[in-house]
Motif scaffolding. Structure first.
Motif, PDB file in Angstrom:
ATOM      1  N   GLN A  64      28.757  79.904  50.639  1.00 13.80           N
ATOM      2  CA  GLN A  64      29.111  81.319  50.566  1.00 13.80           C
ATOM      3  C   GLN A  64      29.108  81.954  51.951  1.00 13.80           C
ATOM      4  OE1 GLN A  64      26.155  82.779  47.827  1.00 13.80           O
ATOM      5  NE2 GLN A  64      27.347  82.239  46.004  1.00 13.80           N
ATOM      6  N   LEU A  65      28.098  81.644  52.765  1.00 13.37           N
ATOM      7  CA  LEU A  65      28.013  82.216  54.104  1.00 13.37           C
ATOM      8  C   LEU A  65      29.197  81.810  54.966  1.00 13.37           C
ATOM      9  CD1 LEU A  65      24.197  81.772  54.899  1.00 13.37           C
ATOM     10  CD2 LEU A  65      25.401  83.899  54.352  1.00 13.37           C
ATOM     11  N   MET A  66      29.544  80.519  54.939  1.00 12.72           N
ATOM     12  CA  MET A  66      30.638  80.053  55.785  1.00 12.72           C
ATOM     13  C   MET A  66      31.980  80.566  55.272  1.00 12.72           C
ATOM     14  SD  MET A  66      29.507  76.385  57.337  1.00 12.72           S
ATOM     15  CE  MET A  66      30.012  76.922  58.975  1.00 12.72           C
ATOM     16  N   HIS A  67      32.113  80.700  53.961  1.00 11.32           N
ATOM     17  CA  HIS A  67      33.340  81.272  53.408  1.00 11.32           C
ATOM     18  C   HIS A  67      33.472  82.735  53.838  1.00 11.32           C
ATOM     19  CE1 HIS A  67      35.818  83.317  50.333  1.00 11.32           C
ATOM     20  NE2 HIS A  67      36.501  82.195  50.334  1.00 11.32           N
ATOM     21  N   ASP A  68      32.379  83.504  53.714  1.00  6.58           N
ATOM     22  CA  ASP A  68      32.420  84.903  54.130  1.00  6.58           C
ATOM     23  C   ASP A  68      32.674  85.038  55.626  1.00  6.58           C
ATOM     24  OD1 ASP A  68      31.918  85.584  51.517  1.00  6.58           O
ATOM     25  OD2 ASP A  68      29.783  86.034  51.833  1.00  6.58           O
ATOM     26  N   ASP A  69      32.256  84.036  56.391  1.00  4.26           N
ATOM     27  CA  ASP A  69      32.482  84.018  57.841  1.00  4.26           C
ATOM     28  C   ASP A  69      33.895  83.557  58.205  1.00  4.26           C
ATOM     29  OD1 ASP A  69      31.211  84.394  60.471  1.00  4.26           O
ATOM     30  OD2 ASP A  69      31.570  82.245  60.720  1.00  4.26           O
TER      31      ASP A  69
END
Length: 489
Positions: free
Chosen positions: A219-224
Motif C-alpha cells: 500500500q505504501l509503495m503504491h501510494d508513493d
C-alpha cells in the motif's frame, strides 16, 4: 501452493448454495503425495481470497505438507470469526515450524508503535533512521523495508526498551511519538529539500488489528507511485496459456521470465481477464492478489500454476462497483501496478541472514557497519524470536553493483566481534535474479480469455457466441491443472 479456483461465486450458479451451511476447512493429505489440498467453503465476502492466501503464506511451509492436526481449526477460526469462542473472540494464533507466532493479520505486533515511511532510496538510509531511533531510546523489535524503482518504503515496529522483559515497559505519551516522527522526518527531509524528492513519515502508537506488514508495504509503495516508472510495455506470450505440449513450452522458458501482463475484456460476461507470467518465487500469489484487492478489484475466478521457473496466473475480475477495466489508460495503470507488486520482492543482491541476542541499538549498529563497508540495502526483514533478533538482508554496493566475497568476509569478521552471526544464504536453484521489467501496452481486442470449443461461424459484424462461463471455466481449469506444477507461494 497451487490455487485453482477461488471462494467467489459463479454467477451462472445459484447463489443460495453459498448463502447457507456452516463454513468449513478441509485439509486433504491423501489426494496427492507431493502436496496438501486445502479446501475452504465460505460465504462469499469481500477480501476472503486475500485472507486465505495471506494465512497460508505466513505459515512458513518450507515445502512441507500440512500435517499439524490443529491447522484446520486454526484456519477455520482465522477466516470465520463466528467460529471463535464467544462469537467474535480473540484471534487464534499458530506457531510455525520456524517458531514464528502468526494469526489472521500475521505476527502479533499490537504491543509496538509503528514507524512507516516512503522516501527516495539512497545509501545509508536505514542506518540514519535507526540511529535517530536508538538515540531517543527506541528499539526496533521487528519490521521490513523494500526498495523498488529508486524508492524505499518501510514499516518498523518500535518499543521503548531492548528485547525480552524490558520490552514490557509502559509506552510513552502520544506526544513522544510525534516528537520522534518529527526527528525522522527531519533526517529524511535534509536531503529531499536539496533534490526536490518527496518523502513521507508517520509514527503511530501501539494498537490492535494492524494491517498485515507486507500488505501495508504494498500500500505504501503504491501510494508513493513507484509503479509509474519503468520500461516500455510487453504483453504476455499467449503460448503459455494454450494447451500445447508442456515439454516444448518449458524448453523456451529460460529467456522468458520477465514479468508480463495482459488485460482483455470479456464484455458478454462483464469480466476483465488478467493474464500474467513471471519468475516463480515464494509469496508471488500473495503479492498479486494483494495488489488486485487494494486496487478495489474483486476476483471471481483464478487459475495459477507453474512450469519450471515460470509462474502463470489468470484472473477474472471486476471493480467493486461492477465495472471492468474499461479504458486503455486504466489497463496500463493496472498492468503497471501488478508488475510493480511482483517485482518489489524480487531477490536481487547478496542475501545474508543475521542472528544476535536482541538488544537496544542492534539494528543501528549493524546497518552502520554495512554503510562503513560501502554496502547498501535492497530489502530487509526483521523478526524477534523470544530473546533473539533475526534478520534477512539483501545487499549491493553503494553503486548498485554485486557485492564481492571479500567484502562479505570483512563484514562477517567485524560483526562477529560484537556477537552477531552473519551467514551468506543462497536462493533456491532455478530462481536466478531477473532485472528486466516489462509493463504491457494495451492488448489488442478480440482474443477470448480462455480456449473455447468450436462454434458455428457468426454472421459478419456479429460477435461470435461464447459458451457459458461455468462449462468454459471448469474445462479450462481441468486442463491447466493437468499441465501445471505448483506455484511457490
Amino acid at each position: 501452493m497451487k490455487y485453482v479456483s477461488g471462494p467467489y461465486f459463479e454467477p451462472d450458479f445459484d447463489p443460495l448454495l453459498y448463502r447457507f451451511g456452516t463454513p468449513g476447512v478441509v485439509v486433504d493429505n491423501e489426494t496427492r503425495e507431493d502436496c496438501t489440498l486445502v479446501k475452504v467453503d465460505s460465504v462469499n465476502r469481500d477480501g476472503v481470497l486475500l485472507e486465505m492466501v495471506q494465512l497460508l503464506t505466513d505459515l512458513d511451509l518450507m515445502g512441507r505438507k500440512l500435517t499439524d492436526p490443529s491447522l484446520p481449526e486454526f484456519i477455520q477460526r482465522a477466516l470465520v470469526p463466528c467460529q471463535r469462542p464467544g462469537g467474535n473472540g480473540p484471534s487464534p494464533r499458530f506457531t510455525t515450524c520456524l517458531g514464528n507466532v502468526v494469526g489472521p493479520g500475521g505476527p502479533d505486533v499490537s504491543d509496538c508503535a509503528a514507524l512507516e515511511f516512503t522516501v527516495h532510496d539512497r545509501p545509508g538510509l536505514l542506518s540514519s533512521i535507526t540511529q535517530v531511533l536508538a538515540d531517543n531510546g527506541c528499539h526496533v523489535a521487528s519490521g521490513q523495508a523494500w526498495t523498488h524503482s529508486g524508492r524505499a518504503a518501510g514499516v518498523l515496529y518500535i518499543t521503548t526498551a531492548g528485547g525480552g522483559a524490558a520490552a514490557e515497559a509502559p509506552a510513552p505519551a502520544p506526544s513522544r511519538w510525534e516528537h520522534i516522527e518529527g526527528l525522522v522526518d527531519a533526517v529524511m527531509g535534509a536531503r529531499e529539500k536539496l533534490t526536490g524528492e518527496r518523502h513521507w513519515v508517520s509514527m503511530s502508537a501501539p494498537v490492535e488489528g494492524r494491517v498485515h506488514t507486507e500488505r501495508r508495504l504494498h500500500q505504501l509503495m503504491h501510494d508513493d507511485r513507484d509503479y509509474e516508472s519503468g520500461p516500455a510495455a510487453t504483453p504476455v506470450d499467449e503460448e503459455h496459456f494454450s494447451m500445447g505440449d508442456k515439454a516444448a513450452t518449458t524448453a523456451r522458458l529460460a529467456r522468458r521470465v520477465e514479468t508480463r501482463v495482459s488485460i482483455e475484456s470479456w464484455e458478454e460476461r462483464g469480466y476483465a481477464v488478467v493474464k500474467m507470467t513471471s519468475r516463480d518465487r515464494p509469496k508471488l500469489l500473495f503479492d498479486t492478489v494483494c495488489a488486485l484487492t487494494d486496487m478495489h478489484y474483486v476476483v471471481f475466478h483464478a487459475t495459477v500454476g507453474s512450469q519450471g521457473p515460470l509462474a502463470i496466473q489468470e484472473y477474472y475480475i471486476r471493480h467493486k462497483d461492477g465495472r471492468t477495466v474499461d479504458s486503455n489508460a486504466e489497463r496500463q495503470k493496472v498492468s503497471r501496478c501488478l508488475v510493480a507488486a511482483v517485482e518489489r520482492r524480487a531477490s536481487h543482491g547478496a542475501k545474508v541472514e543475521v542472528r544476535a541476542a536482541d538488544r537496544s541499538g542492534l539494528l543501528s549498529d549493524f546497518t552502520r557497519m554495512l554503510r562503513e563497508h560501502g554496502l547498501s540495502l535492497l530489502r530487509v526483514e526483521l523478526k524477534r524470536r523470544k530473546d533473539e533478533a533475526v534478520g534477512t538482508f539483501y545487499l549491493v554496493t553503494d553503486a548498485g553493483g554485486e557485492v564481492r566475497a571479500e567484502a562479505l568476509h570483512a563484514v562477517r569478521a567485524r560483526v562477529g566481534k560484537v556477537g552477531i552471526s552473519f551467514e551468506v544464504a543462497k536462493d533456491a536453484p532455478g530462481w536466478p535474479p531477473v532485472r528486466k521489467t516489462s509493463v504491457p501496452a494495451p492488448p489488442a481486442e478480440a482474443a477470448p480469455a480462455v480456449a473455447t470449443p468450436a462454434a458455428p461461424p457468426a454472421a459478419e459484424g456479429q460477435e461470435r457466441p461464447r459458451p457459458s462461463l461455468g462449462s468454459l471455466l471448469w474445462s479450462h481449469l481441468g486442463k491447466l491443472s493437468n499441465n501445471f506444477g505448483y506455484i511457490k507461494s
